[in-house]
Design a protein around this motif. Structure first.
Motif, mmCIF file in Angstrom:
data_model
loop_
_atom_site.group_PDB
_atom_site.id
_atom_site.type_symbol
_atom_site.label_atom_id
_atom_site.label_comp_id
_atom_site.label_asym_id
_atom_site.label_seq_id
_atom_site.Cartn_x
_atom_site.Cartn_y
_atom_site.Cartn_z
ATOM 1 N N LEU A 194 0.835 -1.202 0.000
ATOM 2 C CA LEU A 194 0.000 0.000 0.000
ATOM 3 C C LEU A 194 0.870 1.253 0.000
ATOM 4 C CD1 LEU A 194 -3.193 0.621 2.121
ATOM 5 C CD2 LEU A 194 -1.460 2.385 1.904
ATOM 6 N N VAL A 195 1.880 1.282 0.853
ATOM 7 C CA VAL A 195 2.753 2.451 0.969
ATOM 8 C C VAL A 195 3.537 2.690 -0.315
ATOM 9 C CG1 VAL A 195 4.874 3.265 2.086
ATOM 10 C CG2 VAL A 195 2.947 2.459 3.472
ATOM 11 N N SER A 196 4.148 1.642 -0.872
ATOM 12 C CA SER A 196 4.949 1.824 -2.088
ATOM 13 C C SER A 196 4.080 2.236 -3.272
ATOM 14 C CB SER A 196 5.732 0.552 -2.413
ATOM 15 O OG SER A 196 4.880 -0.557 -2.582
ATOM 16 N N ASP A 197 2.915 1.610 -3.423
ATOM 17 C CA ASP A 197 2.027 1.958 -4.531
ATOM 18 C C ASP A 197 1.505 3.388 -4.407
ATOM 19 O OD1 ASP A 197 2.355 -0.586 -5.526
ATOM 20 O OD2 ASP A 197 0.385 -1.326 -4.910
ATOM 21 N N THR A 198 1.132 3.779 -3.182
ATOM 22 C CA THR A 198 0.565 5.108 -2.980
ATOM 23 C C THR A 198 1.606 6.197 -3.181
ATOM 24 O OG1 THR A 198 -1.039 4.210 -1.396
ATOM 25 C CG2 THR A 198 -0.708 6.596 -1.393
ATOM 26 N N ILE A 199 2.811 6.002 -2.652
ATOM 27 C CA ILE A 199 3.862 7.003 -2.842
ATOM 28 C C ILE A 199 4.190 7.149 -4.322
ATOM 29 C CG2 ILE A 199 6.320 7.459 -2.485
ATOM 30 C CD1 ILE A 199 6.002 6.421 0.356
ATOM 31 N N TYR A 200 4.309 6.033 -5.013
ATOM 32 C CA TYR A 200 4.598 6.075 -6.448
ATOM 33 C C TYR A 200 3.509 6.845 -7.205
ATOM 34 C CZ TYR A 200 5.341 4.481 -11.231
ATOM 35 O OH TYR A 200 5.529 4.439 -12.591
ATOM 36 N N SER A 201 2.254 6.500 -6.948
ATOM 37 C CA SER A 201 1.143 7.158 -7.644
ATOM 38 C C SER A 201 1.070 8.641 -7.316
ATOM 39 C CB SER A 201 -0.182 6.479 -7.273
ATOM 40 O OG SER A 201 -0.200 5.140 -7.701
ATOM 41 N N ALA A 202 1.324 8.989 -6.042
ATOM 42 C CA ALA A 202 1.262 10.391 -5.636
ATOM 43 C C ALA A 202 2.352 11.209 -6.322
ATOM 44 C CB ALA A 202 1.387 10.505 -4.120
ATOM 45 N N ILE A 203 3.533 10.630 -6.493
ATOM 46 C CA ILE A 203 4.610 11.333 -7.199
ATOM 47 C C ILE A 203 4.241 11.511 -8.673
ATOM 48 C CG2 ILE A 203 7.012 11.196 -7.954
ATOM 49 C CD1 ILE A 203 7.621 9.687 -5.354
ATOM 50 N N ILE A 204 3.692 10.475 -9.280
ATOM 51 C CA ILE A 204 3.276 10.556 -10.680
ATOM 52 C C ILE A 204 2.239 11.655 -10.872
ATOM 53 C CG2 ILE A 204 1.988 9.363 -12.488
ATOM 54 C CD1 ILE A 204 4.795 8.357 -12.386
ATOM 55 N N GLU A 205 1.296 11.752 -9.943
ATOM 56 C CA GLU A 205 0.185 12.692 -10.085
ATOM 57 C C GLU A 205 0.507 14.096 -9.583
ATOM 58 O OE1 GLU A 205 -2.896 10.747 -7.932
ATOM 59 O OE2 GLU A 205 -2.967 9.019 -9.305
ATOM 60 N N SER A 206 1.601 14.258 -8.868
ATOM 61 C CA SER A 206 1.924 15.554 -8.273
ATOM 62 C C SER A 206 2.185 16.614 -9.349
ATOM 63 C CB SER A 206 3.155 15.431 -7.376
ATOM 64 O OG SER A 206 3.524 16.700 -6.866
ATOM 65 N N ARG A 207 1.703 17.808 -9.085
ATOM 66 C CA ARG A 207 1.939 18.943 -9.981
ATOM 67 C C ARG A 207 2.914 19.942 -9.368
ATOM 68 N NH1 ARG A 207 -1.469 18.948 -14.233
ATOM 69 N NH2 ARG A 207 -3.308 17.584 -14.142
ATOM 70 N N LYS A 208 3.493 19.584 -8.242
ATOM 71 C CA LYS A 208 4.434 20.490 -7.591
ATOM 72 C C LYS A 208 5.734 20.553 -8.388
ATOM 73 C CE LYS A 208 2.694 19.871 -2.860
ATOM 74 N NZ LYS A 208 2.310 21.276 -2.683
ATOM 75 N N GLU A 209 6.268 21.756 -8.562
ATOM 76 C CA GLU A 209 7.524 21.921 -9.281
ATOM 77 C C GLU A 209 8.719 21.536 -8.411
ATOM 78 O OE1 GLU A 209 7.886 25.773 -10.983
ATOM 79 O OE2 GLU A 209 6.030 25.617 -12.143
ATOM 80 N N ASN A 210 8.613 21.778 -7.112
ATOM 81 C CA ASN A 210 9.685 21.427 -6.184
ATOM 82 C C ASN A 210 9.593 19.932 -5.867
ATOM 83 O OD1 ASN A 210 11.046 20.916 -3.587
ATOM 84 N ND2 ASN A 210 11.385 23.130 -3.559
ATOM 85 N N LEU A 211 10.617 19.156 -6.247
ATOM 86 C CA LEU A 211 10.548 17.711 -6.090
ATOM 87 C C LEU A 211 10.586 17.272 -4.640
ATOM 88 C CD1 LEU A 211 12.786 16.532 -9.060
ATOM 89 C CD2 LEU A 211 10.308 16.731 -8.948
ATOM 90 N N VAL A 212 11.249 18.047 -3.780
ATOM 91 C CA VAL A 212 11.240 17.733 -2.351
ATOM 92 C C VAL A 212 9.826 17.870 -1.801
ATOM 93 C CG1 VAL A 212 12.062 18.434 -0.079
ATOM 94 C CG2 VAL A 212 13.649 18.338 -2.002
ATOM 95 N N ASP A 213 9.118 18.929 -2.206
ATOM 96 C CA ASP A 213 7.722 19.092 -1.786
ATOM 97 C C ASP A 213 6.856 17.952 -2.305
ATOM 98 O OD1 ASP A 213 8.393 21.442 -0.526
ATOM 99 O OD2 ASP A 213 7.652 22.751 -2.126
ATOM 100 N N SER A 214 7.147 17.497 -3.518
ATOM 101 C CA SER A 214 6.396 16.390 -4.106
ATOM 102 C C SER A 214 6.580 15.108 -3.303
ATOM 103 C CB SER A 214 6.848 16.168 -5.552
ATOM 104 O OG SER A 214 6.172 15.081 -6.143
#
Length: 211
Positions: free
Chosen positions: A49-69
């Motif tokens: 659950l954790v690995s899938d969710t983090i991966y999906s959240a990074i893919i979907e993130s629109r933040k320009e700052n990657l640390v914030d993402s």
């Protein structure tokens, strides 16, 4: 040109409580490794659950700052894990490290003791610092992880410039506690052979990235 290889092995007759998720976002590479917490319920469910969710959240993130993402992705994963814990009325948790490689820079965030190493020339450096405390008798306990009950705002993050010839390794403790010294000799040609020949004392997971 970046090459990615990964292996996750489990003890016989047991469920593998490690999980891997890798993929691309544009020209960038994402890799996530999670290790379910022993002593809590369903470590395999928690890690996936954790690995899938983090991966999906990074893919979907629109933040320009990657640390914030990365910070946002960890918060989303912890919230989703909390919902699952409440749904099944059990406590679950996972240590996790996520990396995002973009434009010759590796961004990493972690909670717990899944380690990231950098191999450059003949040297191997541990880039992450374990969130653990020594409780004696040869045992260590996690001081941070995702458990579905909120995380600190200061998710540990680093950024490291990488160059041609470098290698990065994401490893769970089932590998590095016994076989850390092998990182100096792991290469693309014999990666699978060497990892698959190792004796297991615990679930063992390695993601290798050659630049």
């Amino acid at each position: 040109m970046i090459t990615v290889k990964s292996i996750s092995r489990k003890l016989p007759s047991k469920v593998n409580e490690d999980a891997i998720k890798t993929g691309e976002k544009g020209n960038s590479l994402i890799a996530v490794v999670a290790d379910g917490m022993g002593g809590l319920y369903a470590g395999d469910i928690a890690s996936h659950l954790v690995s899938d969710t983090i991966y999906s959240a990074i893919i979907e993130s629109r933040k320009e700052n990657l640390v914030d993402s990365l910070q946002e992705a960890f918060e989303v994963a912890d919230a989703d894990l909390g919902e699952e814990c409440r749904r099944i009325h059990c406590r679950m948790g996972a240590a996790v490290t996520a990396i995002f490689i973009s434009k010759n820079v590796c961004y990493a965030a972690w909670q717990g003791n899944v380690r990231l190493y950098l191999k450059r020339n003949a040297s191997v450096i541990q880039l992450t610092k374990d969130h653990t405390v020594d409780v004696g008798y040869g045992k260590k306990c996690l001081t941070r992880c995702l458990k579905g009950c909120g995380i600190r705002e200061d998710v540990s993050c680093i950024s490291v410039k990488i160059q041609s010839g470098d290698a990065l390794f994401l490893c769970t403790d089932g590998f590095y506690e016994k076989y850390e010294s092998l990182l100096t000799s792991l290469c693309e040609e014999d990666f699978e052979l060497k990892i698959n020949s190792l004796h297991l004392d615990d679930d063992l997971t390695v993601v290798a990235i050659w630049v």
